[in-house]
Scaffold this motif. Structure first.
Motif, PDB file in Angstrom:
ATOM      1  N   GLY A  95       0.845  -1.195   0.000  1.00 29.25           N
ATOM      2  CA  GLY A  95       0.000   0.000   0.000  1.00 29.25           C
ATOM      3  C   GLY A  95       0.874   1.236   0.000  1.00 29.25           C
ATOM      4  O   GLY A  95       1.909   1.269   0.630  1.00 29.25           O
ATOM      5  N   SER A  96       0.483   2.256  -0.722  1.00 28.34           N
ATOM      6  CA  SER A  96       1.298   3.459  -0.798  1.00 28.34           C
ATOM      7  C   SER A  96       0.841   4.469   0.235  1.00 28.34           C
ATOM      8  O   SER A  96      -0.219   4.352   0.827  1.00 28.34           O
ATOM      9  CB  SER A  96       1.195   4.062  -2.210  1.00 28.34           C
ATOM     10  OG  SER A  96      -0.090   4.617  -2.387  1.00 28.34           O
ATOM     11  N   ASP A  97       1.712   5.456   0.458  1.00 28.56           N
ATOM     12  CA  ASP A  97       1.366   6.520   1.395  1.00 28.56           C
ATOM     13  C   ASP A  97       0.334   7.476   0.781  1.00 28.56           C
ATOM     14  O   ASP A  97      -0.320   8.221   1.499  1.00 28.56           O
ATOM     15  CB  ASP A  97       2.619   7.316   1.778  1.00 28.56           C
ATOM     16  CG  ASP A  97       3.592   6.462   2.580  1.00 28.56           C
ATOM     17  OD1 ASP A  97       3.127   5.503   3.225  1.00 28.56           O
ATOM     18  OD2 ASP A  97       4.793   6.747   2.546  1.00 28.56           O
ATOM     19  N   GLN A  98       0.203   7.442  -0.549  1.00 28.25           N
ATOM     20  CA  GLN A  98      -0.688   8.398  -1.202  1.00 28.25           C
ATOM     21  C   GLN A  98      -2.103   7.853  -1.370  1.00 28.25           C
ATOM     22  O   GLN A  98      -3.079   8.567  -1.252  1.00 28.25           O
ATOM     23  CB  GLN A  98      -0.134   8.781  -2.597  1.00 28.25           C
ATOM     24  CG  GLN A  98       1.103   9.663  -2.533  1.00 28.25           C
ATOM     25  CD  GLN A  98       2.346   8.877  -2.145  1.00 28.25           C
ATOM     26  OE1 GLN A  98       2.477   7.725  -2.514  1.00 28.25           O
ATOM     27  NE2 GLN A  98       3.246   9.502  -1.406  1.00 28.25           N
ATOM     28  N   ALA A  99      -2.216   6.547  -1.634  1.00 26.97           N
ATOM     29  CA  ALA A  99      -3.540   5.980  -1.919  1.00 26.97           C
ATOM     30  C   ALA A  99      -3.662   4.616  -1.274  1.00 26.97           C
ATOM     31  O   ALA A  99      -2.737   3.817  -1.337  1.00 26.97           O
ATOM     32  CB  ALA A  99      -3.731   5.860  -3.439  1.00 26.97           C
ATOM     33  N   PRO A 100      -4.786   4.332  -0.647  1.00 25.56           N
ATOM     34  CA  PRO A 100      -4.977   3.018  -0.036  1.00 25.56           C
ATOM     35  C   PRO A 100      -4.919   1.918  -1.087  1.00 25.56           C
ATOM     36  O   PRO A 100      -5.373   2.080  -2.217  1.00 25.56           O
ATOM     37  CB  PRO A 100      -6.371   3.114   0.584  1.00 25.56           C
ATOM     38  CG  PRO A 100      -6.623   4.584   0.753  1.00 25.56           C
ATOM     39  CD  PRO A 100      -5.928   5.232  -0.403  1.00 25.56           C
ATOM     40  N   ALA A 101      -4.337   0.786  -0.693  1.00 22.81           N
ATOM     41  CA  ALA A 101      -4.294  -0.362  -1.582  1.00 22.81           C
ATOM     42  C   ALA A 101      -5.681  -0.991  -1.686  1.00 22.81           C
ATOM     43  O   ALA A 101      -6.537  -0.790  -0.826  1.00 22.81           O
ATOM     44  CB  ALA A 101      -3.291  -1.389  -1.065  1.00 22.81           C
ATOM     45  N   GLU A 102      -5.881  -1.770  -2.752  1.00 21.11           N
ATOM     46  CA  GLU A 102      -7.157  -2.446  -2.923  1.00 21.11           C
ATOM     47  C   GLU A 102      -7.394  -3.398  -1.751  1.00 21.11           C
ATOM     48  O   GLU A 102      -6.513  -4.147  -1.346  1.00 21.11           O
ATOM     49  CB  GLU A 102      -7.145  -3.236  -4.233  1.00 21.11           C
ATOM     50  CG  GLU A 102      -8.480  -3.892  -4.548  1.00 21.11           C
ATOM     51  CD  GLU A 102      -8.457  -4.613  -5.880  1.00 21.11           C
ATOM     52  OE1 GLU A 102      -9.432  -5.326  -6.162  1.00 21.11           O
ATOM     53  OE2 GLU A 102      -7.463  -4.456  -6.613  1.00 21.11           O
ATOM     54  N   GLY A 103      -8.586  -3.355  -1.181  1.00 20.13           N
ATOM     55  CA  GLY A 103      -8.907  -4.204  -0.035  1.00 20.13           C
ATOM     56  C   GLY A 103      -8.427  -3.676   1.284  1.00 20.13           C
ATOM     57  O   GLY A 103      -8.537  -4.351   2.304  1.00 20.13           O
ATOM     58  N   ALA A 104      -7.871  -2.441   1.316  1.00 19.69           N
ATOM     59  CA  ALA A 104      -7.335  -1.897   2.563  1.00 19.69           C
ATOM     60  C   ALA A 104      -8.421  -1.728   3.615  1.00 19.69           C
ATOM     61  O   ALA A 104      -8.149  -1.855   4.819  1.00 19.69           O
ATOM     62  CB  ALA A 104      -6.660  -0.550   2.293  1.00 19.69           C
ATOM     63  N   ALA A 105      -9.652  -1.451   3.190  1.00 17.80           N
ATOM     64  CA  ALA A 105     -10.733  -1.252   4.155  1.00 17.80           C
ATOM     65  C   ALA A 105     -11.052  -2.518   4.929  1.00 17.80           C
ATOM     66  O   ALA A 105     -11.737  -2.471   5.952  1.00 17.80           O
ATOM     67  CB  ALA A 105     -11.986  -0.751   3.437  1.00 17.80           C
ATOM     68  N   GLU A 106     -10.557  -3.663   4.465  1.00 20.62           N
ATOM     69  CA  GLU A 106     -10.796  -4.919   5.172  1.00 20.62           C
ATOM     70  C   GLU A 106      -9.732  -5.183   6.231  1.00 20.62           C
ATOM     71  O   GLU A 106      -9.770  -6.217   6.894  1.00 20.62           O
ATOM     72  CB  GLU A 106     -10.816  -6.075   4.169  1.00 20.62           C
ATOM     73  CG  GLU A 106     -11.890  -5.940   3.099  1.00 20.62           C
ATOM     74  CD  GLU A 106     -11.746  -7.008   2.026  1.00 20.62           C
ATOM     75  OE1 GLU A 106     -10.820  -7.843   2.149  1.00 20.62           O
ATOM     76  OE2 GLU A 106     -12.550  -6.993   1.077  1.00 20.62           O
ATOM     77  N   ILE A 107      -8.787  -4.267   6.385  1.00 18.85           N
ATOM     78  CA  ILE A 107      -7.676  -4.470   7.313  1.00 18.85           C
ATOM     79  C   ILE A 107      -7.859  -3.570   8.523  1.00 18.85           C
ATOM     80  O   ILE A 107      -8.163  -2.380   8.402  1.00 18.85           O
ATOM     81  CB  ILE A 107      -6.330  -4.153   6.625  1.00 18.85           C
ATOM     82  CG1 ILE A 107      -6.109  -5.127   5.450  1.00 18.85           C
ATOM     83  CG2 ILE A 107      -5.171  -4.235   7.612  1.00 18.85           C
ATOM     84  CD1 ILE A 107      -4.893  -4.810   4.619  1.00 18.85           C
ATOM     85  N   GLY A 108      -7.674  -4.144   9.695  1.00 15.39           N
ATOM     86  CA  GLY A 108      -7.741  -3.375  10.927  1.00 15.39           C
ATOM     87  C   GLY A 108      -6.377  -3.256  11.568  1.00 15.39           C
ATOM     88  O   GLY A 108      -5.488  -4.084  11.346  1.00 15.39           O
TER      89      GLY A 108
END
Length: 775
Positions: free
Chosen positions: A531-544
């Motif tokens: 995941g980059s500092d500029q844009a969330p990686a795909e599926g990032a919302a599933e990570i806590g």
């Protein structure tokens, strides 16, 4: 013997090999494919997990040593289609074999020195019997007669057991009842499993686990109890096997069961079958083929060589003049191929020692000199201290080494007990790291002293007249292509120029990678999860990203937070008296904290009785926000922000009361804290509104929260500092121990979890007078 060459004698034959995924079997498969082009090979391989046998063989053939053979064939698939058939199955329940077999070479078997007794019998005795039954079926189906398949059994020279002196190439003399011992060995697991569930043993292990894990939760302690029971079963099965073997004159369960396996072969051969028994001694890296120093994994000598080079083997229990019988693996497999090409008469098994000690002896004293010479020229480095200091062996004898080791073990246990009681600190963790390092060294020494003691005292000389006679019967071309005359081995050249460089190379590479990692600092979010500092990686919302507070994000504790908050709410005249009363209760609170953290929190929060919750919140907002934020670790704040930038859901789980978490609201998507119960006037009752989230209840809450918000805990992160938070860290796929206490530090190291040291701000910016205003 016929003057025809080996390749000519084996031309057109179909040979089944077992154990090709092991060290000797892999080398044998390579030699046959490379040097005997007229042989068609089948390999008996069991599936592993979801990987089928054919895929395992294809992966094996992609190893570098097969590169030329594969290239000549036009590829792995082409080689398998033309010359390498796969029979999928397990020796414990051997499948039907091809009916057109001419020979079977059995390399598979349990080769560990200390197998659980039932596993040793199942593999080395029952597995042999099953394979021979399938050979009989294949011979019958072929219609060529029961002696049509030549069986080559790979055993070990150490089936000689605890004898001394010259060992002939022939049957081992013993009167052990194979059937009775096998039946006994196979039933031992049931017996030991039953004993492992006795109330006395379970009570002992449960009490020990609860002392260590009760703060994390009773289920955590229960899991530890069950793990201890299973380990006891394994250790007891090993102990039983070793004792039974020694009571019958064998060194250990390995040589005992291998000797009984030979008896099974001899009984089968006596019925008119053809069999050869090949007995290598200690098999080590290749002298020449497939290349000098080739070895797969660590065998008998490598752990000792590496430990000596690390400076961790101060002495050894062997006598300097005792022979250590080593043979290169390429000599072993060359001898096997030669034996394969020269089957014996029916009912007259051939015996072949592939060893070195009878004609080219290497003593432990000479072995030590050559290994020491190698490391003097090519030392391991010990960080900034330079080259490792090599121990000087004096070979004082086994009893002297045992006394020194036993004394060291007692000292280690005493130091471990003391360190288990000290408060957490950087110094304590460093001491624990060094103590655990020493503990691993002592465990290593104990294990190898126990395992190798019999071998270091074995004054054996394995005759190899039949093996030498076979070699000398070969043509000059075959003697070069299938070299197995161990008398030609120059031990200084082999050890210093071939073997030691080969076995130390991967360790040196690993050390170099570790040095590079150490120079790169702690792992960053990007290295742990894409995941980059500029844009969330795909599926990032599933990570806590789940964070503990006290000791993890900031340097504080429940009592300190209480003093910050509650004393400010009291009138000035009452503060010092209240502070004295709290100080007097500290020993009781600490005792409660050691027993159950939930009891500790409930006891501590009774002190809030009578406080106005709205006033507490106002005190935090007006007076304590800056102070709380000043105690946050900068590295911790950066990590929280990295998770937020990556699109992860950030969650704070803490046993601190809710008012104290108010300054942290901007950092987290959700805060789960201790809610103080209040009466109808908004006054605290001294109780909590619900049970505190500690230990296993945190993990349960996380699972419910993850389900509610669609989080994948296997991809999520957890950060905590205390052993009581073990369930929190176990619940996620990326656990991180933050300046952990001693028990958590040890667990994290064992589990290879990330350990970080998030330094707190300097004391000059975080002092607060609990009885008045800022200090």
């Amino acid at each position: 013997m016929s003057s025809a060459g080996i390749a000519a004698r084996l031309e057109g034959q179909h040979v089944l090999l077992t154990g090709v995924t092991g060290f000797i079997g892999e080398a044998l498969l390579h030699l046959v494919l490379d040097r005997v082009p007229g042989v068609r090979v089948s390999v008996l391989v069991r599936p592993k997990g979801s990987t089928g046998a054919a895929k395992r063989v294809a992966t094996l053939l992609r190893k570098p040593i097969f590169a030329e053979v594969v290239e000549t064939a036009g590829g792995v698939e082409e080689l398998m289609a033309a010359r390498v058939g796969v029979v999928e199955g397990d020796l414990a329940d051997a499948p039907p074999l091809p009916s057109d077999l001419d020979a079977v070479v059995h390399c598979a078997g349990d080769v560990s020195f200390d197998p659980p007794v039932d596993e040793g019998f199942r593999t080395n005795v029952v597995g042999v019997r099953e394979l021979l039954a399938r050979i009989d079926e294949a011979a019958l189906a072929s219609g060529r007669g029961e002696d049509s398949i030549h069986y080559v059994h790979i055993s070990t020279a150490y089936v000689a057991g605890r004898r001394r002196g010259v060992i002939p190439e022939g049957p081992v003399e013993h009167d052990v009842d194979v059937e009775a011992e096998t039946a006994w060995g196979l039933t031992q697991r049931t017996s030991v499993e039953d004993r492992s569930r006795s109330a006395d043993l379970l009570e002992r292990e449960r009490r020990k686990a609860e002392r260590e894990h009760s703060r994390a939760g009773m289920l955590t302690a229960a899991r530890a109890t069950e793990q201890a029971r299973r380990q006891w079963v394994k250790d007891e099965l090993v102990r039983i096997g070793a004792e039974r073997a020694r009571s019958l004159g064998f060194t250990d369960a390995y040589t005992f069961t291998k000797a009984l396996g030979e008896r099974v072969v001899e009984a089968w051969t006596a019925q008119g079958r053809r069999a050869s028994i090949v007995r290598p001694s200690i098999v080590e890296s290749a002298l020449v083929t497939p290349h000098p120093g080739w070895i797969e994994g660590f065998k008998m000598a490598e752990p000792l060589i590496l430990a000596y080079g690390r400076g961790e083997l101060p002495e050894f229990s062997a006598a300097a003049d005792t022979t250590v019988d080593i043979v290169p693996v390429d000599h072993v497999v060359a001898a096997i191929v030669a034996v394969l090409a020269h089957p014996p008469e029916p009912a007259a098994p051939g015996y072949f020692h592939v060893s070195s000690g009878h004609r080219n002896p290497l003593t432990f004293g000479v072995l030590y000199d050559h290994i020491r010479g190698y490391f003097q020229q090519h030392p391991f480095t010990a960080g900034e201290r330079g080259a490792v200091l090599l121990p000087e062996w004096r070979f004082p004898g086994g009893q002297a080494v045992e006394r020194v080791l036993a004394t060291s073990e007692r000292a280690h246990r005493a130091a471990d007990y003391v360190l288990g009681k000290v408060p957490r600190s950087d110094r304590a963790r460093e001491l624990v790291r060094k103590l655990d390092q020493q503990g691993r060294r002592l465990e290593f020494l104990r294990r190898y002293l126990d395992i190798y003691a019999e071998y270091t005292q074995a004054e054996l000389s394995f005759e190899d007249g039949a093996t030498v006679g076979l070699f000398r019967s070969l043509s000059a071309a075959d003697q070069e292509a299938f070299a197995f005359d161990t008398a030609v081995v120059d031990w200084r050249e082999y050890l210093q120029d071939i073997h030691c460089p080969a076995v130390t190379k991967p360790i040196r590479q690993l050390d170099e990678r570790r040095r590079k990692r150490a120079g790169g600092g702690a792992p960053t979010l990007r290295t742990i999860d894409a995941g980059s500092d500029q844009a969330p990686a795909e599926g990032a919302a599933e990570i806590g990203a789940f964070f503990d507070m006290d000791g993890t994000l900031l340097s504080s504790n429940v009592l300190e937070g209480y003093l910050w908050l509650r004393l400010r709410e009291l009138p000035t005249a009452e503060r010092w008296a209240h502070l004295g009363r709290v100080a007097a209760s500290v020993p009781g609170l600490l005792a409660a904290e050691r027993r159950q953290r939930s009891d500790f929190l409930r006891t501590a929060y009774r002190e809030y009785a009578g406080a106005d919750l709205a006033v507490l919140e106002r005190i935090v907002d007006e007076h304590l926000t800056g102070h709380v934020l000043s105690r946050l670790s900068p590295a911790a704040v950066r990590r929280v922000r990295e998770h937020r930038a990556a699109g992860h859901r950030t969650v704070l789980i803490t046993g601190a009361v809710t008012p104290l978490t108010r300054p942290l609201r901007p950092l987290f998507d959700h805060i789960e804290s201790a809610q103080l119960a209040v009466d109808e006037h908004g006054r605290c009752t001294g109780h909590l509104a619900s049970s505190p989230l500690v230990g296993e209840s945190r993990a349960a809450w996380m699972q419910a929260h993850a389900a509610e918000h669609g989080l994948d805990l296997a991809r999520s992160f957890g950060y905590a500092d205390s052993h009581s938070d073990l369930p929190l860290l176990d619940a996620v796929g990326h656990p991180v121990a933050v300046r952990p206490d001693v028990p958590l530090y040890r667990h994290a190291k064992r589990q290879r979890w990330t350990v970080v040291d998030w330094a707190s701000p300097s004391p000059s910016v975080r002092s607060l007078n609990p009885a008045g205003g800022p200090g």
